[in-house]
Design a protein around this motif. Structure first.
Motif, PDB file in Angstrom:
ATOM      1  N   ILE A  87       3.854  11.258  -0.118  1.00  0.00           N
ATOM      2  CA  ILE A  87       3.280   9.912  -0.114  1.00  0.00           C
ATOM      3  C   ILE A  87       4.402   8.888  -0.242  1.00  0.00           C
ATOM      4  CG2 ILE A  87       1.614   8.357  -1.181  1.00  0.00           C
ATOM      5  CD1 ILE A  87       0.182  10.759  -2.320  1.00  0.00           C
ATOM      6  N   LEU A  88       4.393   7.925   0.643  1.00  0.00           N
ATOM      7  CA  LEU A  88       5.433   6.889   0.656  1.00  0.00           C
ATOM      8  C   LEU A  88       4.853   5.552   0.219  1.00  0.00           C
ATOM      9  CD1 LEU A  88       7.164   7.735   4.063  1.00  0.00           C
ATOM     10  CD2 LEU A  88       7.683   8.637   1.787  1.00  0.00           C
ATOM     11  N   LYS A  89       5.637   4.796  -0.517  1.00  0.00           N
ATOM     12  CA  LYS A  89       5.211   3.479  -0.999  1.00  0.00           C
ATOM     13  C   LYS A  89       5.795   2.389  -0.118  1.00  0.00           C
ATOM     14  CE  LYS A  89       4.815   0.815  -5.294  1.00  0.00           C
ATOM     15  NZ  LYS A  89       5.134   0.784  -6.739  1.00  0.00           N
TER      16      LYS A  89
ATOM     17  N   CYS B 206      -0.190   7.893  -7.399  1.00  0.00           N
ATOM     18  CA  CYS B 206      -0.317   9.049  -6.509  1.00  0.00           C
ATOM     19  C   CYS B 206       1.046   9.593  -6.105  1.00  0.00           C
ATOM     20  CB  CYS B 206      -1.128   8.670  -5.267  1.00  0.00           C
ATOM     21  SG  CYS B 206      -0.435   7.293  -4.311  1.00  0.00           S
ATOM     22  N   ILE B 207       2.016   8.704  -5.960  1.00  0.00           N
ATOM     23  CA  ILE B 207       3.365   9.121  -5.573  1.00  0.00           C
ATOM     24  C   ILE B 207       4.004   9.950  -6.682  1.00  0.00           C
ATOM     25  CG2 ILE B 207       5.679   8.276  -4.997  1.00  0.00           C
ATOM     26  CD1 ILE B 207       4.339   5.838  -3.732  1.00  0.00           C
ATOM     27  N   GLU B 208       3.821   9.525  -7.914  1.00  0.00           N
ATOM     28  CA  GLU B 208       4.406  10.229  -9.046  1.00  0.00           C
ATOM     29  C   GLU B 208       3.811  11.619  -9.241  1.00  0.00           C
ATOM     30  OE1 GLU B 208       4.177   7.874 -12.546  1.00  0.00           O
ATOM     31  OE2 GLU B 208       5.255   6.162 -11.694  1.00  0.00           O
ATOM     32  N   ILE B 209       2.528  11.783  -8.944  1.00  0.00           N
ATOM     33  CA  ILE B 209       1.869  13.057  -9.228  1.00  0.00           C
ATOM     34  C   ILE B 209       1.903  14.026  -8.045  1.00  0.00           C
ATOM     35  CG2 ILE B 209      -0.492  12.558  -8.458  1.00  0.00           C
ATOM     36  CD1 ILE B 209      -1.400  13.707 -11.209  1.00  0.00           C
ATOM     37  N   CYS B 210       2.244  13.564  -6.857  1.00  0.00           N
ATOM     38  CA  CYS B 210       2.248  14.422  -5.672  1.00  0.00           C
ATOM     39  C   CYS B 210       3.349  15.476  -5.756  1.00  0.00           C
ATOM     40  CB  CYS B 210       2.445  13.590  -4.403  1.00  0.00           C
ATOM     41  SG  CYS B 210       2.509  14.582  -2.891  1.00  0.00           S
ATOM     42  N   PRO B 211       3.026  16.767  -5.767  1.00  0.00           N
ATOM     43  CA  PRO B 211       4.042  17.815  -5.883  1.00  0.00           C
ATOM     44  C   PRO B 211       4.866  18.009  -4.614  1.00  0.00           C
ATOM     45  CG  PRO B 211       1.888  18.807  -5.546  1.00  0.00           C
ATOM     46  CD  PRO B 211       1.652  17.333  -5.708  1.00  0.00           C
ATOM     47  N   GLN B 212       4.380  17.472  -3.495  1.00  0.00           N
ATOM     48  CA  GLN B 212       5.059  17.654  -2.214  1.00  0.00           C
ATOM     49  C   GLN B 212       5.860  16.428  -1.782  1.00  0.00           C
ATOM     50  OE1 GLN B 212       4.743  21.054  -2.065  1.00  0.00           O
ATOM     51  NE2 GLN B 212       4.523  20.837   0.148  1.00  0.00           N
ATOM     52  N   ASN B 213       5.782  15.368  -2.551  1.00  0.00           N
ATOM     53  CA  ASN B 213       6.498  14.130  -2.211  1.00  0.00           C
ATOM     54  C   ASN B 213       6.172  13.656  -0.785  1.00  0.00           C
ATOM     55  OD1 ASN B 213       7.979  13.979  -4.711  1.00  0.00           O
ATOM     56  ND2 ASN B 213       9.275  15.630  -3.928  1.00  0.00           N
TER      57      ASN B 213
ATOM     58  N   THR C 173       0.851  -1.192   0.000  1.00  0.00           N
ATOM     59  CA  THR C 173       0.000   0.000   0.000  1.00  0.00           C
ATOM     60  C   THR C 173       0.884   1.238   0.000  1.00  0.00           C
ATOM     61  OG1 THR C 173      -1.885   1.073   1.076  1.00  0.00           O
ATOM     62  CG2 THR C 173      -0.156   0.235   2.510  1.00  0.00           C
ATOM     63  N   SER C 174       0.269   2.392  -0.188  1.00  0.00           N
ATOM     64  CA  SER C 174       0.960   3.668  -0.068  1.00  0.00           C
ATOM     65  C   SER C 174       0.356   4.422   1.103  1.00  0.00           C
ATOM     66  CB  SER C 174       0.816   4.482  -1.360  1.00  0.00           C
ATOM     67  OG  SER C 174       1.432   3.802  -2.443  1.00  0.00           O
ATOM     68  N   ILE C 175       1.160   5.273   1.747  1.00  0.00           N
ATOM     69  CA  ILE C 175       0.718   5.976   2.948  1.00  0.00           C
ATOM     70  C   ILE C 175       1.114   7.447   2.850  1.00  0.00           C
ATOM     71  CG2 ILE C 175       0.928   6.137   5.452  1.00  0.00           C
ATOM     72  CD1 ILE C 175       1.577   3.163   5.516  1.00  0.00           C
ATOM     73  N   VAL C 176       0.204   8.325   3.224  1.00  0.00           N
ATOM     74  CA  VAL C 176       0.490   9.761   3.256  1.00  0.00           C
ATOM     75  C   VAL C 176       1.203  10.077   4.564  1.00  0.00           C
ATOM     76  CG1 VAL C 176      -0.483  12.081   3.205  1.00  0.00           C
ATOM     77  CG2 VAL C 176      -1.540  10.259   1.856  1.00  0.00           C
TER      78      VAL C 176
ATOM     79  N   ARG D  83      -4.625  16.183  -6.442  1.00  0.00           N
ATOM     80  CA  ARG D  83      -4.077  15.478  -7.609  1.00  0.00           C
ATOM     81  C   ARG D  83      -4.068  13.970  -7.374  1.00  0.00           C
ATOM     82  NH1 ARG D  83       1.158  19.124  -9.611  1.00  0.00           N
ATOM     83  NH2 ARG D  83       0.033  21.111  -9.786  1.00  0.00           N
ATOM     84  N   CYS D  84      -3.724  13.562  -6.181  1.00  0.00           N
ATOM     85  CA  CYS D  84      -3.698  12.130  -5.876  1.00  0.00           C
ATOM     86  C   CYS D  84      -5.105  11.540  -5.925  1.00  0.00           C
ATOM     87  CB  CYS D  84      -3.052  11.887  -4.512  1.00  0.00           C
ATOM     88  SG  CYS D  84      -3.832  12.778  -3.139  1.00  0.00           S
TER      89      CYS D  84
END
Length: 270
Positions: A259-261, A250-257, A193-196, A220-221
């Motif tokens: 989100i972690l995978k 979501c990780i690729e599009i997040c401008p703030q980086n 999963t990915s986590i904010v 965006r995510c």
């Protein structure tokens, strides 16, 4: 001599009567041993951490024997314990995903600033009493290590001003969650999963001023997620692990980086 023997006889007789009464009480109130409960208890690790949601291993074993709990609650025991418990219960548990504590903040010293030269008590609880702590972000990790101090498994350390959890060492005892005055730590899936990694509930413009990796609720995510697994709650993006397929969009599009995978792994069969 008679004066001595009479009291001795009385005391001895009282002791004999008390012994008989205790023996009868033991027989009358004897509770048969639940062999299943004992087998379940023996299969558990015995650390009594409470991560299962019960008072300890005894309480969890009793609940399983009574049919009010399943075989997947013991995080510290891992796959081998779940397998042993399921065999004793005579059930198939299915696939189990590893969970671990996760600190929902990635605002290290590199990405955020302090709002004061703090010289008070070096605990998160103490610092939080003074304007929410020394960091610009009132929702972020203060890095004094109250969570690290209570972790008995060497699973949590302060790295560059932020608490980081090693999911392979985390047993899910929940002590770090209780110790954090900011409520930053949650039990979340440690894989697939990915986590904010943000908990800031301010509006986007305010977040951008104080943290380079904070969620600015740009949506965006939310828009790019093919599973509709992301939504905005209290001005923070939240990912539903049940819906997330860990595709990374979501990780690729997040401008703030922010989100972690989590690692992609096969689910552990129980």
């Amino acid at each position: 001599m008679t004066e001595i023997m009479i009291p001795i006889g009385i005391v001895g007789g009282m002791g004999l009567i008390a012994g008989v009464i205790l023996s009868l009480a033991t027989i009358i109130f004897h509770k048969p041993v639940d062999e299943k409960e004992e087998a379940l208890r023996d299969a558990l690790p015995g650390i009594n951490c409470g991560a299962c949601g019960f008072s300890g291993c005894d309480g969890y074993a009793k609940a399983m024997a009574e049919g009010t709990a399943g075989a997947t609650n013991c995080t510290p025991g891992g796959a081998s314990t779940r397998q042993a418990l399921s065999e004793i219960l005579g059930v198939e548990v299915g696939d189990v995903q590893k969970v671990a504590a996760f600190v929902r903040c990635n605002g290290t010293c590199e990405f955020t600033n302090s709002k004061m030269d703090y010289a008070g008590t070096t605990t998160c609880y103490g610092a939080n009493q003074l304007f929410g702590g020394p960091q610009e972000c009132r929702f972020g990790c203060m890095g004094f290590g109250d969570c690290e101090a209570v972790c008995e498994y060497d699973a949590l350390h302060i790295v560059d001003g932020v608490a980081k959890v090693d999911p392979d060492k985390c047993v899910g005892c929940l002590k770090c969650i209780t110790a954090c005055p900011k409520n930053l730590i949650k039990m979340l899936p440690a894989e697939n999963t990915s986590i904010v990694a943000c908990s800031n509930q301010d509006k986007g413009g305010g977040v951008r001023k104080i943290c380079d990796v904070g969620c600015i609720t740009c949506n965006r995510c939310v828009k790019t997620c093919p599973q509709k697994a992301i939504k905005i709650e209290n001005n923070v993006a939240v990912i539903d692990p049940e819906l997330c397929i860990n595709c990374g969009d979501c990780i690729e599009i997040c401008p703030q980086n922010c989100i972690l995978k989590m690692p992609a792994k096969e689910k552990i069969p129980s």
